[in-house]
Design a protein around this motif. Sequence first.
Motif, PDB file in Angstrom:
ATOM      1  N   SER A   3       0.856  -1.182   0.000  1.00 23.37           N
ATOM      2  CA  SER A   3       0.000   0.000   0.000  1.00 23.37           C
ATOM      3  C   SER A   3       0.890   1.230   0.000  1.00 23.37           C
ATOM      4  O   SER A   3       2.084   1.159   0.328  1.00 23.37           O
ATOM      5  N   TYR A   4       0.313   2.354  -0.375  1.00 22.93           N
ATOM      6  CA  TYR A   4       1.050   3.613  -0.424  1.00 22.93           C
ATOM      7  C   TYR A   4       0.119   4.710   0.056  1.00 22.93           C
ATOM      8  O   TYR A   4      -1.016   4.816  -0.421  1.00 22.93           O
ATOM      9  N   LEU A   5       0.596   5.497   1.017  1.00 25.41           N
ATOM     10  CA  LEU A   5      -0.228   6.563   1.579  1.00 25.41           C
ATOM     11  C   LEU A   5      -0.067   7.824   0.747  1.00 25.41           C
ATOM     12  O   LEU A   5       1.005   8.445   0.718  1.00 25.41           O
ATOM     13  N   ILE A   6      -1.149   8.201   0.047  1.00 26.42           N
ATOM     14  CA  ILE A   6      -1.176   9.444  -0.716  1.00 26.42           C
ATOM     15  C   ILE A   6      -1.725  10.532   0.195  1.00 26.42           C
ATOM     16  O   ILE A   6      -2.594  10.285   1.032  1.00 26.42           O
ATOM     17  N   GLU A   7      -1.218  11.750   0.064  1.00 23.32           N
ATOM     18  CA  GLU A   7      -1.527  12.807   1.024  1.00 23.32           C
ATOM     19  C   GLU A   7      -2.987  13.272   0.976  1.00 23.32           C
ATOM     20  O   GLU A   7      -3.431  14.034   1.825  1.00 23.32           O
ATOM     21  N   THR A   8      -3.745  12.803   0.012  1.00 18.20           N
ATOM     22  CA  THR A   8      -5.156  13.170  -0.080  1.00 18.20           C
ATOM     23  C   THR A   8      -5.874  12.106  -0.897  1.00 18.20           C
ATOM     24  O   THR A   8      -5.285  11.094  -1.252  1.00 18.20           O
TER      25      THR A   8
END
Length: 204
Positions: A3-8
């Motif tokens: 998974s990758y956390l996108i800022e929005t």
Amino acid sequence: LWSYLIETDSISISISADGEYIAFGTLVNKVYLFDKDANDPLWSYQAEDIVRSVAISADGEYIVAGSYDDKVYLFDKDSSTPLWSYDAGANLNTVAISADGEYIVIGGVNRKVSLFERSDDEPLWTTATLSGYVDTVAISANGSHIVAGARSGGGGRVYLFTNSGDGAWEWYHTMSGHVYALDISEDGWHIAAGSRDDSVYFYN
């Protein structure tokens, strides 16, 4: 797998046919490209406004993005520098690309659809003004047929176009709800549309 956390919020996602590459468009005006084997982006690109729609060719070689900065951007997978961009003069809601990346379709709040060849940043054709904002477009795998969903008063319309034409529609169908989901088969013979009138429509 990862998974990758996108800022929005990520509001548009497209994956290549072989699953090798994934493109995202976000509310913080970015386009991201990932390889399936890692959760670090291969690259990202900062547009000037929300990236409302992205699409990727079947082999992952080409990525197209439509933004609320009125522009469509075409990328090669190997670089975050656009091959070209085009100012449509209005927010872009939707983009699509043929399987081989040869043809690109865009639509937006200017109530028009435009078709491009990959090699040229000027449209092959642009339609006359349609019934309302264009919320969704799709193109057959071989690029022969294009469909668009546009608003029409409180409802919507599905339009069919041919690549070989000049942007004049072949036919349209009106429904009582906006068209928010649309797809076309690889050979261009069958079309499915999902509408806010709680119905799914199937055409040939």
